[in-house]
Design a protein around this motif. Structure first.
Motif, PDB file in Angstrom:
ATOM      1  N   LEU A  83       0.829  -1.211   0.000  1.00  0.00           N
ATOM      2  CA  LEU A  83       0.000   0.000   0.000  1.00  0.00           C
ATOM      3  C   LEU A  83       0.863   1.261   0.000  1.00  0.00           C
ATOM      4  O   LEU A  83       0.508   2.254  -0.642  1.00  0.00           O
ATOM      5  N   PHE A  84       1.989   1.225   0.684  1.00  0.00           N
ATOM      6  CA  PHE A  84       2.914   2.364   0.667  1.00  0.00           C
ATOM      7  C   PHE A  84       3.420   2.621  -0.752  1.00  0.00           C
ATOM      8  O   PHE A  84       3.501   3.767  -1.203  1.00  0.00           O
ATOM      9  N   ASN A  85       3.771   1.548  -1.457  1.00  0.00           N
ATOM     10  CA  ASN A  85       4.246   1.683  -2.842  1.00  0.00           C
ATOM     11  C   ASN A  85       3.159   2.280  -3.732  1.00  0.00           C
ATOM     12  O   ASN A  85       3.433   3.117  -4.601  1.00  0.00           O
ATOM     13  N   ALA A  86       1.922   1.848  -3.506  1.00  0.00           N
ATOM     14  CA  ALA A  86       0.793   2.370  -4.291  1.00  0.00           C
ATOM     15  C   ALA A  86       0.584   3.859  -4.016  1.00  0.00           C
ATOM     16  O   ALA A  86       0.294   4.636  -4.928  1.00  0.00           O
ATOM     17  N   ILE A  87       0.756   4.272  -2.768  1.00  0.00           N
ATOM     18  CA  ILE A  87       0.628   5.689  -2.409  1.00  0.00           C
ATOM     19  C   ILE A  87       1.685   6.516  -3.126  1.00  0.00           C
ATOM     20  O   ILE A  87       1.399   7.607  -3.645  1.00  0.00           O
ATOM     21  N   ASP A  88       2.906   6.006  -3.183  1.00  0.00           N
ATOM     22  CA  ASP A  88       3.978   6.728  -3.878  1.00  0.00           C
ATOM     23  C   ASP A  88       3.633   6.940  -5.355  1.00  0.00           C
ATOM     24  O   ASP A  88       3.860   8.025  -5.909  1.00  0.00           O
ATOM     25  N   VAL A  89       3.062   5.915  -5.978  1.00  0.00           N
ATOM     26  CA  VAL A  89       2.659   6.028  -7.386  1.00  0.00           C
ATOM     27  C   VAL A  89       1.516   7.030  -7.526  1.00  0.00           C
ATOM     28  O   VAL A  89       1.541   7.903  -8.401  1.00  0.00           O
ATOM     29  N   ARG A  90       0.515   6.921  -6.661  1.00  0.00           N
ATOM     30  CA  ARG A  90      -0.643   7.824  -6.711  1.00  0.00           C
ATOM     31  C   ARG A  90      -0.196   9.286  -6.617  1.00  0.00           C
ATOM     32  O   ARG A  90      -0.663  10.143  -7.363  1.00  0.00           O
ATOM     33  N   ASN A  91       0.718   9.563  -5.693  1.00  0.00           N
ATOM     34  CA  ASN A  91       1.100  10.954  -5.467  1.00  0.00           C
ATOM     35  C   ASN A  91       2.054  11.483  -6.528  1.00  0.00           C
ATOM     36  O   ASN A  91       2.114  12.690  -6.781  1.00  0.00           O
ATOM     37  N   THR A  92       2.786  10.598  -7.186  1.00  0.00           N
ATOM     38  CA  THR A  92       3.578  10.996  -8.350  1.00  0.00           C
ATOM     39  C   THR A  92       2.652  11.476  -9.459  1.00  0.00           C
ATOM     40  O   THR A  92       2.887  12.515 -10.082  1.00  0.00           O
ATOM     41  N   PHE A  93       1.569  10.741  -9.687  1.00  0.00           N
ATOM     42  CA  PHE A  93       0.602  11.122 -10.717  1.00  0.00           C
ATOM     43  C   PHE A  93      -0.211  12.337 -10.279  1.00  0.00           C
ATOM     44  O   PHE A  93      -0.548  13.188 -11.101  1.00  0.00           O
ATOM     45  N   PHE A  94      -0.519  12.422  -8.993  1.00  0.00           N
ATOM     46  CA  PHE A  94      -1.235  13.582  -8.459  1.00  0.00           C
ATOM     47  C   PHE A  94      -0.459  14.863  -8.777  1.00  0.00           C
ATOM     48  O   PHE A  94      -1.025  15.850  -9.253  1.00  0.00           O
ATOM     49  N   GLN A  95       0.845  14.811  -8.535  1.00  0.00           N
ATOM     50  CA  GLN A  95       1.682  15.988  -8.773  1.00  0.00           C
ATOM     51  C   GLN A  95       1.859  16.273 -10.264  1.00  0.00           C
ATOM     52  O   GLN A  95       1.791  17.414 -10.706  1.00  0.00           O
ATOM     53  N   LYS A  96       2.048  15.218 -11.047  1.00  0.00           N
ATOM     54  CA  LYS A  96       2.297  15.373 -12.481  1.00  0.00           C
ATOM     55  C   LYS A  96       1.088  15.939 -13.215  1.00  0.00           C
ATOM     56  O   LYS A  96       1.223  16.783 -14.110  1.00  0.00           O
ATOM     57  N   TYR A  97      -0.105  15.491 -12.825  1.00  0.00           N
ATOM     58  CA  TYR A  97      -1.309  15.861 -13.577  1.00  0.00           C
ATOM     59  C   TYR A  97      -2.256  16.777 -12.804  1.00  0.00           C
ATOM     60  O   TYR A  97      -3.383  17.002 -13.227  1.00  0.00           O
ATOM     61  N   TYR A  98      -1.785  17.321 -11.692  1.00  0.00           N
ATOM     62  CA  TYR A  98      -2.647  18.180 -10.876  1.00  0.00           C
ATOM     63  C   TYR A  98      -3.241  19.333 -11.680  1.00  0.00           C
ATOM     64  O   TYR A  98      -4.420  19.663 -11.561  1.00  0.00           O
ATOM     65  N   MET A  99      -2.413  19.943 -12.540  1.00  0.00           N
ATOM     66  CA  MET A  99      -2.862  21.125 -13.269  1.00  0.00           C
ATOM     67  C   MET A  99      -3.864  20.813 -14.382  1.00  0.00           C
ATOM     68  O   MET A  99      -4.399  21.727 -15.012  1.00  0.00           O
TER      69      MET A  99
END
Length: 203
Positions: A83-99
């Motif tokens: 689940l920690f690994n999944a969170i890292d992936v989620r937040n990478t995409f959150f930051q990349k596509y936030y805009m």
């Protein structure tokens, strides 16, 4: 067919860049055609209107995200580490596509039945995947719970809630900085530890 798919992906790439820079609401199909130097008939061949282009963008981002989630998934790891690994992936995409700010681009976007249906399908795909993660953890005696679909839904909604709080604290017109993303990630991982600990208790 391969050439057609490549052209379609190029259009989506161009749309993502323009949506991030100018916003969905201010971007027209003409803008994207001009950016890519393609004719409007060619653009409309792949995407009959802006709504279908937005759906294409949503699918691309989700598919890229989901592909990386599955790539990082190792069923042999402890549930908390998975689940920690999944969170890292989620937040990478959150930051990349936030805009992209999909829901801000068109006022009635989420009221559109086609787009709403697509979002629900993608959400269900993610929920099913996490349900499988929790099911495997149960089979390995890491957790005790019968309804893994339910806990997957609760878990994902909890992560989304923390993401929403991050956006509210930052302000919708500001890009979350690294410190904010790190704070959100830490909270999500803390929540995950508490969540998993609770699932180790028998019903």
């Amino acid at each position: 067919m391969i050439v057609a798919d490549k052209k379609r992906e190029q259009i989506i790439d161009g749309a993502i860049k323009r949506f991030i820079h100018f916003g969905i609401g201010k971007t027209t199909m003409n803008d994207i055609a001009e950016d890519l130097s393609v004719s409007k008939p060619s653009l409309y061949y792949y995407f009959p209107d802006k709504k279908h282009l937005i759906i294409g963008v949503i699918e691309r981002v989700f598919n890229d995200f989901f592909e990386l989630i599955k790539k990082k998934y190792n069923p042999d790891l402890p549930i908390e580490e998975i689940l920690f690994n999944a969170i890292d992936v989620r937040n990478t995409f959150f930051q990349k596509y936030y805009m992209l700010r999909i829901t801000e681009g068109i006022p009635d976007l989420l009221n559109d039945e086609v787009i709403k249906g697509k979002l629900q399908t993608l959400k269900q795909t993610e929920k099913d995947f996490f349900s499988e993660i929790f099911s495997r953890a149960r089979d390995k005696k890491e957790i005790e719970h019968d309804d893994c679909a339910h806990i997957a839904e609760l878990y994902l909604e909890s992560l989304m809630g923390l993401s929403t709080m991050c956006i509210m604290e930052t302000g919708k017109d500001l890009f979350p900085d690294k410190k904010t993303i790190n704070k959100m990630t830490m909270k999500q991982k803390n929540l995950t530890s508490i969540f998993v600990r609770g699932l180790r208790c028998a019903d």
